[in-house]
Scaffold this motif. Structure first.
Motif: not given
Length: 327
Positions: A135, A138, A140
């Motif tokens: 959260d 982030h 990825a």
């Protein structure tokens, strides 16, 4: 079943944990009463015992931030849990006891095949890792995540979740055996910080790209080293301060590399914030637990009245994964 008027609980007296008798709490509103089967031990519990981390206003003074067990009573506004449900729950305190109150929306079903002991080791670490790494950070797919304290409960959870969502993971730990455990768990690389300069090792490992997201529980003198490790647009997530609350940094590096330095604590956040995390875990992580893609790592169990021994083990940092109390 008949609920006893009093229960065994563990309280803090002069920096020690002692068994006592407390009135069994009664659920109201959205609360449920859980007959505790197991409770997780976490470093905030140790800090609270030492007088360094007082519970939030309104929270129980009994330590314990996560439990598993069976719902035996419900408040008048509970609408999706019933007596007899097996759950694990994130709580603001009260876990070191035979009975514990929890908000029904912070209770999650025990994933298929997990025992009560394993389930008790999920809420605090999974809520913390999801909130910070995904959260706030982030993270990825194909990005690099660095986890300091990779063999801790937080660390072993972060390794598994990051790999499950396609990231590359490097960890630091204080022994070769801990490093090897983390490699076996899925980490792409592990650095023994006692023997190696993790900044130099990471630059070599990433071909000077650096780390995209760092999850740090150390603080203090690690801060400038973390900044040196970060890639352009990197994110540093501070969740504990084992090496101290102060550090000197080069702010020019922060500016030139466009870094984000952030931090958080979980216990003091309101229920709405935690409920949002619970919903994401239910949707995206609990299915992974149910099929064994990720799992809580349990190092040792102690009985509730052995809670002080459990704290001593945690303070020794000799454990890998979670320490659990059983009732």
């Amino acid at each position: 079943m008949q609920i006893p008027t009093h229960m065994l609980a563990i309280e803090i007296i002069d920096g020690l944990l002692q068994a006592t008798q407390r009135a069994t709490p009664k659920p109201t509103g959205k609360q449920v009463l859980i007959k505790v089967s197991a409770a997780g031990v976490n470093r905030p519990d140790v800090m609270q015992r030492k007088g360094l981390y007082p519970p939030p206003v309104g929270a129980s003074d009994i330590p314990g931030l996560e439990v598993s067990g069976t719902v035996i009573a419900i408040g008048e506004c509970v609408n999706h849990l019933t007596v007899g449900d097996a759950v694990c729950a994130l709580v603001t305190g009260g876990g070191y006891a035979h009975y514990c109150l929890a908000n029904e929306d912070l209770c999650l079903p025990i994933p298929h095949k997990l025992s009560f002991i394993e389930a008790a080791g999920t809420p605090e670490t999974f809520f913390t890792v999801w909130s910070n790494v995904f959260d706030r950070g982030h993270l990825a797919a194909n990005e690099w995540l660095l986890v300091h304290g990779g063999s801790s409960g937080i660390g072993t959870t972060a390794i598994q979740l990051a790999k499950a969502f396609g990231a590359k993971v490097v960890i630091t730990a204080g022994s070769d055996s801990k490093c090897q455990f983390c490699i076996n768990l899925g980490a792409d690389a592990a650095i023994n910080y006692r023997n190696h300069d993790f900044v130099a090792a990471i630059k070599k490992l990433t071909d000077n790209h650096g780390i995209d997201v760092i999850l740090d529980m150390v603080g203090g003198d690690y801060l400038p080293r973390n900044i040196n490790c970060l890639a352009y647009d990197g994110r540093l997530l501070q969740i504990a301060l084992q090496n101290g609350i102060k550090s000197d940094i080069n702010l020019l590096s922060v500016m030139l590399k466009r870094l984000i330095i952030t931090g958080s604590t979980l216990r003091a956040r309101d229920d709405d914030f935690k409920i949002a995390i619970a919903q994401k875990l239910r949707e995206q992580v609990w299915p992974l637990l149910a099929v064994g893609v990720v799992k809580p790592i349990i190092h040792a169990t102690f009985t509730l009245t052995e809670a002080m021994q459990a704290h001593r083990l945690m303070e020794s940092s000799q454990h890998i994964g979670k320490i659990i109390l059983t009732t």
